[in-house]
Design an enzyme around this catalytic site. Sequence first.
Site, mmCIF file in Angstrom:
data_model
loop_
_atom_site.group_PDB
_atom_site.id
_atom_site.type_symbol
_atom_site.label_atom_id
_atom_site.label_comp_id
_atom_site.label_asym_id
_atom_site.label_seq_id
_atom_site.Cartn_x
_atom_site.Cartn_y
_atom_site.Cartn_z
ATOM 1 N N TYR A 330 0.843 -1.199 0.000
ATOM 2 C CA TYR A 330 0.000 0.000 0.000
ATOM 3 C C TYR A 330 0.877 1.247 0.000
ATOM 4 O O TYR A 330 2.042 1.221 0.393
ATOM 5 C CB TYR A 330 -0.940 0.008 1.211
ATOM 6 C CG TYR A 330 -0.258 0.198 2.549
ATOM 7 C CD1 TYR A 330 -0.021 1.482 3.055
ATOM 8 C CD2 TYR A 330 0.128 -0.898 3.322
ATOM 9 C CE1 TYR A 330 0.594 1.669 4.286
ATOM 10 C CE2 TYR A 330 0.733 -0.719 4.551
ATOM 11 C CZ TYR A 330 0.970 0.555 5.031
ATOM 12 O OH TYR A 330 1.580 0.737 6.248
ATOM 13 N N CYS A 331 0.293 2.353 -0.476
ATOM 14 C CA CYS A 331 0.951 3.664 -0.446
ATOM 15 C C CYS A 331 -0.145 4.722 -0.330
ATOM 16 O O CYS A 331 -1.297 4.391 -0.067
ATOM 17 C CB CYS A 331 1.820 3.884 -1.687
ATOM 18 S SG CYS A 331 0.908 3.829 -3.246
ATOM 19 N N THR A 332 0.180 5.985 -0.536
ATOM 20 C CA THR A 332 -0.782 7.069 -0.303
ATOM 21 C C THR A 332 -1.991 6.994 -1.228
ATOM 22 O O THR A 332 -3.136 6.950 -0.780
ATOM 23 C CB THR A 332 -0.099 8.433 -0.467
ATOM 24 O OG1 THR A 332 1.032 8.498 0.388
ATOM 25 C CG2 THR A 332 -1.060 9.566 -0.137
ATOM 26 N N GLY A 334 -1.831 5.003 -4.403
ATOM 27 C CA GLY A 334 -1.772 3.827 -5.262
ATOM 28 C C GLY A 334 -0.697 3.839 -6.326
ATOM 29 O O GLY A 334 -0.311 2.784 -6.842
ATOM 30 N N ILE A 360 -4.126 4.449 0.561
ATOM 31 C CA ILE A 360 -4.660 4.739 1.893
ATOM 32 C C ILE A 360 -5.803 5.742 1.790
ATOM 33 O O ILE A 360 -6.783 5.675 2.536
ATOM 34 C CB ILE A 360 -3.544 5.304 2.795
ATOM 35 C CG1 ILE A 360 -2.363 4.345 2.856
ATOM 36 C CG2 ILE A 360 -4.066 5.588 4.195
ATOM 37 C CD1 ILE A 360 -1.091 4.956 3.420
#
Length: 478
Positions: A330-332, A334, A360
Amino acid sequence: AGRKQRAAARRKAFSLFVKAKEVPAASRCPGGGEGVRWRCCRQAFEELPGIHRHVALHHSGDVGRQAGLGAGPAQAGGSPEGGPAPAGSAARPSGHSCSSPEISWALPDTGHVSQEALTSIILFFLNILFLFAYICHAMGSQVGEVLLYYCYCEVRDPEKLCAWQKALCQHLHLTGKVRVASEGINGTVGGSKVATSLYIKVMLSQPLFKNILCQEDFKSSAGGAHCFPDLRVGVFKEIVPMGIDPKIVSYKETGIHLSPQEFHREVEQYLSQATQGQSDTILLDCRNFYESKIGHFQGCLAPDIRKFSYFPSYIDENLELFKDKRVLMYCTGGIRCERGSAYLRSKAVCREVYQLKGGIHKYLEEFPDGFYRGKLFVFDDRYAICSNEDIISACRYCGVLWDQYKLCSSQHCRQLVLTCPSCCNKGLTACCPVCQEKALKVTSRASGQTLKEECECTRRRPRVPIEHVSPRMLDAGK
C-alpha cells in the site's frame, strides 16, 4: 527610503503590466457597454479586480523583474497573450492546433462562473510591500479541496499534454504539481470545489484518458489552492520517480489490485493469523520513513527509506525476506504500488503480490476507523490529513505524543521535524543538534557558499536498510 522606492517601482511596474493588457476601445463590445477590457493568458477580464488578481497570481515574478529593470510600457507587455515571451516563444502552441488527435486542447467554459466561485483563498502578493501596495480581494468563502490522481496510459506527445494541462490549471486558478511522461500523468492540484469539479469533468472528457480514467480515480480532501505555493507542470521520464526506466519495469506488470473492502478483509485475516503465529503474509508500506512514522497499517513492515527511488535497492537487499510470501502493498494514492509491485514481481520470489487500489486515501474514505492508525502524510503545505484521533509518533526532543511536521529551521536542510510547541518555545526547531549548530555557522559563510544537506539524521540512516526481521516477528505482525 530604499524600501519606499522599491515599493513605488513595483506599483508602477504592476500598473504598466496591466495597462499593456488593455483591449483597445475600438475592439470592445460594439453593442454598447464596456465588455472585455483586458486580455491575458488567453483569458478575458471585464473588471479591474479580475485582471489585478490574475496578474498578481500569475505574473508577480514578471512584475518584480520589470520593477528592477525599470521597464517601459512596451517591455511590460511581454508576449501578446501572456507573460514576457521567452526565447524560442515562436514554438509555443498557438491556437491550440495539434496534429496529434489523442490530445484535446478544450478548456471548460467558465463564463457562467464568477471569479469568486473559481477561487477559494485570499490572494496574497509575493511580499509584504505588494500586500500593502494593493488591497487584496476576497476570493470566495467556500471551502476548497485538493485532488490526487494518476493515470497510466501511452502518451505520444508529453510536451503537448503538459502545455494543455498547464493552460487548464491556470484557467481554473488551480495550484499544485503535475508530472507528465510518456507513461501517463500524475497530479495533485488544489482550488475551489467549483474549479476542481470542472477539472475532473474536463479530464474525464479528454480523449487520451477515455475508458482509462474514471471518477473514482480522483481522491479528494479538504484544502484549496493555498495548500501549494504555486503551479508546477513538467515533463519527466517517470510519473513517479522510482529511478528505473519504465520500459524495463512497466506499470503493465503490476500486482493484483484489491478494493478497500478486499484489502480490509486481507489485513484482518493477516492480523488474526499473525497473533497465532501462522501468517505467510507481509504487509508492506511502500512509502518513505517520514510518512509511515506518523501513520501506518497495524502490523506493517515500513522500510526506513528516504526516497521512493531507494525502494528497488531495498527489495534487492532484502529479497530473502519476501521469498514464498504473500505481499500486501500500500501507499498514499496507489501510484507507487503500481511500479513497486511490478518491480517486486519481476524478482519472481513472492507467491503473490497484491496492492491497495486507490491507496490509503481511498481506504480511509470507507474505513476511517479501520486498521490504518495515525495521520496520512501528504506532499503539500498541510503535511498530513486526519481520519482518526490516534497519534502514533512523538516529539523528537521530549518524547510527548506529537505528529505535526515542520521544516527544519536550518535553511540548508530539507528534513521534516516533529517538535512540539513546548520544545519550539525553547528554540528546539531543527531536526537534530548538528543542524542547529550549522544554522549558527551559516551566517558566517562566504556569500554564495552553501552547506551540504547532511546532518545527524541522514548520517545515522543507511541509504538502503537491511531488515533484521525474524520469521517470528513477522508472524506476530510486528
